[in-house]
Design a protein around this motif. Structure first.
Motif, PDB file in Angstrom:
ATOM      1  N   VAL A  62       0.878  -1.169   0.000  1.00 56.64           N
ATOM      2  CA  VAL A  62       0.000   0.000   0.000  1.00 56.64           C
ATOM      3  C   VAL A  62       0.918   1.221   0.000  1.00 56.64           C
ATOM      4  CG1 VAL A  62      -1.761   1.293   1.244  1.00 56.64           C
ATOM      5  CG2 VAL A  62      -1.826  -1.211   1.225  1.00 56.64           C
TER       6      VAL A  62
ATOM      7  N   LEU B  18       1.516   5.165  -0.088  1.00 52.73           N
ATOM      8  CA  LEU B  18       0.881   6.443   0.241  1.00 52.73           C
ATOM      9  C   LEU B  18       1.536   7.530  -0.602  1.00 52.73           C
ATOM     10  CD1 LEU B  18       0.756   6.005   4.122  1.00 52.73           C
ATOM     11  CD2 LEU B  18      -0.929   5.302   2.413  1.00 52.73           C
TER      12      LEU B  18
ATOM     13  N   THR C  75      -2.585   9.896   7.017  1.00 57.62           N
ATOM     14  CA  THR C  75      -2.308   8.492   6.723  1.00 57.62           C
ATOM     15  C   THR C  75      -3.288   7.508   7.351  1.00 57.62           C
ATOM     16  OG1 THR C  75      -0.733   8.413   8.570  1.00 57.62           O
ATOM     17  CG2 THR C  75       0.149   8.908   6.392  1.00 57.62           C
TER      18      THR C  75
ATOM     19  N   VAL D 245      -4.773   4.266   5.250  1.00 60.25           N
ATOM     20  CA  VAL D 245      -4.414   2.900   5.637  1.00 60.25           C
ATOM     21  C   VAL D 245      -5.662   2.082   5.938  1.00 60.25           C
ATOM     22  CG1 VAL D 245      -3.235   1.495   7.374  1.00 60.25           C
ATOM     23  CG2 VAL D 245      -2.126   3.548   6.460  1.00 60.25           C
TER      24      VAL D 245
ATOM     25  N   ALA E 251      -7.461   1.104   2.730  1.00 54.59           N
ATOM     26  CA  ALA E 251      -6.713   0.039   2.062  1.00 54.59           C
ATOM     27  C   ALA E 251      -6.973  -1.305   2.734  1.00 54.59           C
ATOM     28  CB  ALA E 251      -5.226   0.366   2.073  1.00 54.59           C
TER      29      ALA E 251
ATOM     30  N   MET F  69      -0.353  -6.679   4.657  1.00 52.80           N
ATOM     31  CA  MET F  69      -0.242  -5.438   3.902  1.00 52.80           C
ATOM     32  C   MET F  69       0.966  -4.646   4.411  1.00 52.80           C
ATOM     33  SD  MET F  69      -3.618  -3.407   5.357  1.00 52.80           S
ATOM     34  CE  MET F  69      -3.103  -1.765   4.865  1.00 52.80           C
TER      35      MET F  69
ATOM     36  N   VAL G  94       2.628  -1.071   4.325  1.00 53.18           N
ATOM     37  CA  VAL G  94       2.314   0.333   4.075  1.00 53.18           C
ATOM     38  C   VAL G  94       3.614   1.122   4.006  1.00 53.18           C
ATOM     39  CG1 VAL G  94       1.109   2.368   4.941  1.00 53.18           C
ATOM     40  CG2 VAL G  94       0.130   0.080   5.302  1.00 53.18           C
TER      41      VAL G  94
ATOM     42  N   THR H 287       6.231  -2.047  12.881  1.00 55.08           N
ATOM     43  CA  THR H 287       6.773  -0.844  12.273  1.00 55.08           C
ATOM     44  C   THR H 287       8.255  -1.073  12.028  1.00 55.08           C
ATOM     45  OG1 THR H 287       7.003   1.557  12.496  1.00 55.08           O
ATOM     46  CG2 THR H 287       7.259   0.254  14.497  1.00 55.08           C
TER      47      THR H 287
ATOM     48  N   VAL I 216       7.042   3.083   8.031  1.00 52.21           N
ATOM     49  CA  VAL I 216       6.691   1.919   7.206  1.00 52.21           C
ATOM     50  C   VAL I 216       6.095   0.869   8.135  1.00 52.21           C
ATOM     51  CG1 VAL I 216       7.574   0.142   5.644  1.00 52.21           C
ATOM     52  CG2 VAL I 216       8.576   2.435   5.619  1.00 52.21           C
TER      53      VAL I 216
END
Length: 469
Positions: free
Chosen positions: A5, A7, A87, A91, A94, A106, A108, A139, A195
Motif C-alpha cells: 500500500v 501512500l 495516513t 491505511v 486500504a 499489507m 504500508v 513498524t 513503514v
C-alpha cells in the motif's frame, strides 16, 4: 503474498522549490533518473508482492499511473482520495479493501523515501513478516547514525537483535537536541521510518478499538467508491474522516507493537539537509545536481533543474542553494527544517510559487509559461502520443498555435486539419476548439495567448476524455 500500500498524497514542502503542492517530491527524480515514487514501486514489486495499491489525490492520478507504466508496472491500482486525510484514513481504507482475506499481509510505505540497500530492506521485511503473522503490528525502525531532531523515535523494551523484531514500548515525538543525543547512543531507540507491516484483520481490529470514529466514514467511502477511467474514486464520505496520522490514531495507543530493524540506507528526504546526506558528494562534501559549479565550497548542496541556467557557488560552507526558473532558495543547511514554515508564509501572502510548479502536468502532457504580461502569454506545450485536450472555448482570450515538433490534429469550429512542424493556426476568441497528438512521438507547440484575462479558469469544456468536470 504481501500487498503493498503506497501512500502518494504528500506535498513535501520542506523541499521547496523543487517540491510543491502542484508537483510534490515523490514524482521528481531527486536522486537518479527515476522518481522516488518509481523506485518505491520497484522496491515493492516482484516475487512475493501482489499488485500495489496506490493511494493518491485526484490531481496526481494520471501521473501515478503513467510513472508506474513507464517502469513496466501495468497492474498498479490507483485509489483516489477526494480530499487529503493524512495516513490513518488511507491505511484503513486500504485494509477494508483487502478485508476478504483477514490473514493477508499489507505493507504500508510512503512513496517519497529512499532505501539505498534494497536487499537489506527485503531482509528486514522478512523479519517483519514473522512478527506480523504472530499478530503484532510491525513498524520499521532505523538505527540512529546521529542526534536527529527531525525524526520521531521508537523506544524498545531492550536493544534490538539482528534478525529479530523488537518489542516497542512507546513512540517518542521529535525530540530536542539534548534528548536526541541521548537516544542516538542508548541502543534502545530507533528512528521511526513510517513503514508498517500488518495482517489485514489486525489493522481493522486496531482501528475498531483505538480509532472507531474513523471506521464508519472510511467504510462508507469504500462502499460508495466508483470506477473512474480505470481508477477507483472513493466516495464523498471520506471527507468526514478525521485528518490524523496512523501513528496518532492507532500505533501510539496499541499494544503488541514490534519494530523490525531497518539498516538499509533509509532517508525520508524530509528536508534539504537529508537530501544532501543521501546524495553523492565530492571530497569536500559538495553535492551538485544539474548545471552547477562549486568553487572553494564545503558541505554544500547546489541544485538547478533548468538546462539553460548555471548555478555558481563560491566559498560556501553548509549552504543549500536551489535555483529554478521562477524561484531560488539559499539557506543555512542547519535551518533546512524551517523551509516548510516559510512556504506557509508565502502561501498566506498569495505568492503563486508557494504551490504552483513552473511546469504544469496534465493527463495529456504538460505546459509551461515562457513569457507573460498583462495582455499576452506565451506557453510551450507538450502533448504525449495519443494525448487529447478537451473540446473547449474561451471567453476572454484568443490563441495562436505554432507546431515546432511532431504532428497536431486541430479542431476549430467545424474544421479539422493536421499541422506539422512550422505550421500554425489561429483560434479566435469564443471559438470551440481542441488539439490532439495522433502520432507516436511527443508533439510540441508554442501557444501565444492575447486578451483581457489569461487565467486558467477561462475554459468552458464541452467534452473531456479525462472527465475533469
Amino acid at each position: 503474498m504481501i500487498h503493498p500500500v503506497i501512500l502518494c498524497g504528500g506535498s513535501g514542502t520542506r523541499l521547496w522549490p523543487s517540491s510543491r503542492a502542484a508537483f510534490p517530491k515523490q514524482f521528481s527524480p531527486l536522486l537518479g533518473a527515476e522518481s522516488l515514487y518509481q523506485t518505491t514501486l520497484r522496491r515493492l514489486s516482484g516475487e512475493g508482492f501482489a499488485a500495489p495499491l496506490v493511494m493518491t489525490a485526484a490531481d496526481f492520478r494520471f501521473l501515478a499511473m503513467e510513472q508506474a507504466a513507464a517502469i513496466g508496472l501495468m497492474d498498479a491500482q490507483v485509489m483516489i482520495e477526494p480530499v487529503g486525510r493524512n495516513t490513518a484514513a488511507a491505511v484503513l481504507v486500504a485494509a477494508l479493501s483487502l478485508a476478504s482475506d483477514p490473514e493477508a499481509l499489507m505493507l504500508v510505505a510512503p512513496s517519497d523515501h529512499v532505501i539505498a540497500d534494497v536487499t537489506a530492506f527485503h531482509a528486514a521485511v522478512e523479519v517483519g513478516v514473522e512478527a506480523a503473522r504472530a499478530g503484532r503490528l510491525v513498524t520499521f525502525g532505523v538505527p540512529p547514525t546521529r542526534a536527529e531532531t527531525g525524526y520521531g523515535y521508537l523506544e524498545l523494551l531492550k536493544p534490538a537483535t539482528e534478525g529479530e523484531a523488537a518489542e516497542v514500548t512507546r513512540f517518542v515525538e521529535k525530540p530536542d537536541a539534548a534528548r536526541a543525543a541521548e537516544m542516538a547512543v542508548s541502543g534502545r531507540h530507533l528512528w521511526n521510518a513510517g513503514v508498517f507491516l500488518m495482517r489485514v484483520g489486525d489493522v481493522i481490529a486496531a482501528f475498531e478499538r483505538y480509532a472507531p470514529e474513523l471506521v464508519a466514514p472510511c467504510r462508507a467511502a469504500l462502499d460508495s467508491a466508483a470506477e473512474d477511467l480505470g481508477f477507483l474514486r472513493l466516495g464523498p464520505e471520506y471527507a468526514e474522516a478525521e485528518d490524523i496520522s496512523i501513528d496518532f490514531a492507532v500505533m501510539e495507543k496499541a499494544d503488541r507493537l514490534a519494530a523490525a530493524p531497518l539498516d538499509a540506507g533509509w532517508s525520508d528526504l524530509g528536508a534539504w539537509d537529508a537530501l544532501w546526506e543521501a546524495a553523492e558528494r565530492d571530497a569536500n562534501g559538495v553535492a551538485i545536481s544539474g548545471p552547477a559549479i562549486a568553487k572553494d565550497c564545503r558541505d554544500t548542496l547546489l541544485r538547478t533543474e533548468e538546462p539553460g541556467m548555471t548555478l555558481i557557488g563560491l566559498g560556501l560552507d553548509r549552504i543549500v542553494a536551489v535555483a529554478m526558473r521562477d524561484a531560488v532558495l539559499v539557506a543555512d543547511m542547519d535551518r533546512a527544517q524551517e523551509v516548510k514554515g516559510l512556504v506557509a508564509e508565502l502561501k498566506a501572502a498569495g505568492i503563486q510559487q508557494a504551490t504552483d510548479y513552473p511546469r504544469f502536468h496534465r493527463p495529456w502532457g504538460w505546459y509551461e509559461t515562457l513569457c507573460m504580461d498583462s495582455r499576452f502569454q506565451v506557453k510551450r506545450i507538450c502533448v504525449k502520443p495519443g494525448g487529447l485536450l478537451s473540446l473547449q472555448s474561451h471567453v476572454h482570450r484568443s490563441e495562436h498555435w505554432v507546431v515546432v515538433a511532431g504532428t497536431a490534429k486541430v479542431t476549430v469550429g467545424e474544421e479539422v486539419k493536421l499541422l506539422t512542424e512550422n505550421q500554425s493556426v489561429y483560434i479566435p476568441l469564443g471559438a470551440v476548439h481542441r488539439m490532439e497528438n495522433p502520432g507516436k512521438l511527443p508533439m510540441y507547440l508554442i501557444e501565444v495567448q492575447t486578451g483581457a484575462y489569461l487565467g486558467e479558469d477561462d475554459i468552458i469544456r464541452y467534452e473531456d476524455i479525462y472527465d475533469r468536470n
